[in-house]
Design a protein around this motif. Sequence first.
Motif, PDB file in Angstrom:
ATOM      1  N   LEU A  44       0.849  -1.187   0.000  1.00 13.15           N
ATOM      2  CA  LEU A  44       0.000   0.000   0.000  1.00 13.15           C
ATOM      3  C   LEU A  44       0.885   1.237   0.000  1.00 13.15           C
ATOM      4  N   VAL A  45       0.579   2.182  -0.855  1.00 11.44           N
ATOM      5  CA  VAL A  45       1.204   3.498  -0.782  1.00 11.44           C
ATOM      6  C   VAL A  45       0.623   4.208   0.435  1.00 11.44           C
ATOM      7  N   ALA A  46       1.458   4.784   1.262  1.00  9.76           N
ATOM      8  CA  ALA A  46       0.965   5.457   2.464  1.00  9.76           C
ATOM      9  C   ALA A  46      -0.046   6.535   2.084  1.00  9.76           C
ATOM     10  N   PRO A  47      -1.244   6.502   2.654  1.00  4.13           N
ATOM     11  CA  PRO A  47      -2.243   7.535   2.325  1.00  4.13           C
ATOM     12  C   PRO A  47      -1.746   8.928   2.705  1.00  4.13           C
ATOM     13  N   ASP A  48      -2.228   9.909   1.996  1.00  9.06           N
ATOM     14  CA  ASP A  48      -1.873  11.293   2.300  1.00  9.06           C
ATOM     15  C   ASP A  48      -2.291  11.657   3.722  1.00  9.06           C
ATOM     16  N   GLY A  49      -1.455  12.441   4.392  1.00 11.36           N
ATOM     17  CA  GLY A  49      -1.825  12.999   5.685  1.00 11.36           C
ATOM     18  C   GLY A  49      -1.483  12.147   6.884  1.00 11.36           C
ATOM     19  N   ILE A  50      -0.854  10.976   6.685  1.00  3.40           N
ATOM     20  CA  ILE A  50      -0.482  10.157   7.846  1.00  3.40           C
ATOM     21  C   ILE A  50       1.030  10.206   8.038  1.00  3.40           C
ATOM     22  N   ASP A  51       1.448   9.899   9.252  1.00  5.72           N
ATOM     23  CA  ASP A  51       2.879   9.803   9.560  1.00  5.72           C
ATOM     24  C   ASP A  51       3.301   8.368   9.263  1.00  5.72           C
ATOM     25  N   ALA A  52       3.759   8.146   8.039  1.00  3.32           N
ATOM     26  CA  ALA A  52       4.034   6.782   7.583  1.00  3.32           C
ATOM     27  C   ALA A  52       5.107   6.102   8.426  1.00  3.32           C
ATOM     28  N   ALA A  53       6.157   6.838   8.788  1.00  3.43           N
ATOM     29  CA  ALA A  53       7.242   6.232   9.569  1.00  3.43           C
ATOM     30  C   ALA A  53       6.745   5.782  10.936  1.00  3.43           C
ATOM     31  N   ARG A  54       5.892   6.591  11.564  1.00  2.00           N
ATOM     32  CA  ARG A  54       5.366   6.220  12.877  1.00  2.00           C
ATOM     33  C   ARG A  54       4.480   4.982  12.772  1.00  2.00           C
ATOM     34  N   ILE A  55       3.628   4.928  11.744  1.00  4.46           N
ATOM     35  CA  ILE A  55       2.740   3.781  11.577  1.00  4.46           C
ATOM     36  C   ILE A  55       3.556   2.524  11.318  1.00  4.46           C
ATOM     37  N   GLU A  56       4.626   2.628  10.531  1.00  2.00           N
ATOM     38  CA  GLU A  56       5.484   1.471  10.303  1.00  2.00           C
ATOM     39  C   GLU A  56       6.138   1.005  11.600  1.00  2.00           C
ATOM     40  N   THR A  57       6.550   1.949  12.443  1.00  2.00           N
ATOM     41  CA  THR A  57       7.142   1.581  13.735  1.00  2.00           C
ATOM     42  C   THR A  57       6.131   0.846  14.603  1.00  2.00           C
ATOM     43  N   LEU A  58       4.903   1.337  14.657  1.00  2.00           N
ATOM     44  CA  LEU A  58       3.878   0.664  15.457  1.00  2.00           C
ATOM     45  C   LEU A  58       3.603  -0.737  14.923  1.00  2.00           C
ATOM     46  N   ALA A  59       3.532  -0.869  13.611  1.00  2.00           N
ATOM     47  CA  ALA A  59       3.237  -2.180  13.026  1.00  2.00           C
ATOM     48  C   ALA A  59       4.370  -3.171  13.294  1.00  2.00           C
ATOM     49  N   ASN A  60       5.606  -2.739  13.146  1.00  2.00           N
ATOM     50  CA  ASN A  60       6.727  -3.646  13.365  1.00  2.00           C
ATOM     51  C   ASN A  60       6.932  -3.951  14.845  1.00  2.00           C
ATOM     52  N   SER A  61       6.503  -3.042  15.710  1.00  2.00           N
ATOM     53  CA  SER A  61       6.524  -3.328  17.148  1.00  2.00           C
ATOM     54  C   SER A  61       5.485  -4.385  17.495  1.00  2.00           C
ATOM     55  N   GLU A  62       4.322  -4.283  16.870  1.00  2.00           N
ATOM     56  CA  GLU A  62       3.306  -5.322  17.044  1.00  2.00           C
ATOM     57  C   GLU A  62       3.812  -6.658  16.501  1.00  2.00           C
ATOM     58  N   ALA A  63       4.519  -6.622  15.378  1.00  2.00           N
ATOM     59  CA  ALA A  63       5.070  -7.854  14.808  1.00  2.00           C
ATOM     60  C   ALA A  63       6.080  -8.494  15.758  1.00  2.00           C
ATOM     61  N   LEU A  64       6.880  -7.678  16.452  1.00  2.00           N
ATOM     62  CA  LEU A  64       7.801  -8.216  17.449  1.00  2.00           C
ATOM     63  C   LEU A  64       7.051  -8.963  18.540  1.00  2.00           C
TER      64      LEU A  64
END
Length: 460
Positions: free
Chosen positions: A130-150
């Motif tokens: 998915l291309v990061a939707p406009d208006g979101i903090d893509a780096a922060r969302i990726e960090t949250l997702a990879n933390s959940e993956a951990l």
Amino acid sequence: MSLSFAPSEDGAIPLFVITEDGFEAWVSESDAAVQGWVRAQGFKGSLGQGLSIPGPDGAPQMALAGFGTARARARGRFHLAAAAGKLPAGTYRIAAGLPEDQRETEAFGWLLSQYRFDRYAKQSAADRLLVAPDGIDAARIETLANSEALTRDLINTPASDMGPADLEKAARALAAHYGAEINVITGDDLLEQNLPMIHTVGRAADQAPRLIDLRWGDAGPRLTLVGKGVCFDTGGLNLKPGASMGLMKKDMGGAAAVLGLARMIMGTGLPLRLRVLIPAVENAVSGNAFRPQDILTSRKGLTVEINNTDAEGRLVLADALALADEEAPDQIISMATLTGAARVAVGPDLAPYFSDEPDFVAALEEAAARHADPVWRMPFHAPYETMIEPGIADLDNAPKGGFAGCITAALFLRRFVTDSAYAHFDIYGWQPAEAPARAKGGVGQATRALYGALPALLDL
């Protein structure tokens, strides 16, 4: 595996998010070929529907994701992820239809829909970026997702590869990545440093018990996370039946959760002083296992009568909480797969928590709704204090009667925190069936809600 957004929108397939109410308006404005294809495939904008629309050359020219009705959406979460699972492999960009206030949550869900636990066997799946939707903090969302993956990876790993030493190794890797300090007290050193109940619970196992102590940050308010790290729970001498032992690799779910939350905090650079305490043990059966009717003396000096060796999680947490409280941090939070009573009360999807602090409750409830990470408040019901007082010792680790088990466990833990604000989470840590963005298996609970609540809670 790393969960990330598409690096570029070049060649991305436009994805239209369509509600049931908006379907007719959208399809009526489309050309005849698109109208015919969409109607022939039975797409109506129902929640979770996904449809790829081919162009003249047969390759996808666009795609549709059903967003249903408001009533249908209220019965679940991560609806875009549900639709994504029905689309072919490819890179997608949101073209229209996704409400601005839901972009972060739905984008996060899309990332988590790509999670696979593939340590032991290859997990085949279509690669949908998915291309990061406009208006979101893509780096922060990726960090949250990879933390959940951990968190998920740690829980999903069986005890043969996730004993106390392995959990320590995972904590050390996390500390090294973010420049955190880490200290581990192991084996008989636990007795020398006055952590007797952690030693007692774990001494019968082949891998020595230990206390993992991670610190990060040198300024800001103090937050201490305490996670139950029982890497496998046989029940001890009060041996669990086989059916109850089957999922006990997940009994370190509290430790996995606090490590995931710590990764969120460190990965996004929240301005606070973080401490993570994990008592890591196996509750095993051996000649030196602790016994029913033993009376243990805790770090805090409170004595505990053992009426069930299968109520071991509160024992190891008690020593860690007493240690945490000695620094009087601004907030202590414990997370544990602690009681079956919590599951009976609220089921596997909700994370029950205990707090008497109105500001904590307000901040957490708001963040839980915003992050689609549901929680449910339970009471520190003072009249039940007598249920954990056996008379022969200060505390009873397993009150008889079977009533209010998650509340009496929380009251037990609260006895070891006297100088700090305290909240306790009795999580399940397991997704029993496949759901949008949540593969069957280990899962994080309440961590995103807590992450979202910390700025308001600690005035960051």
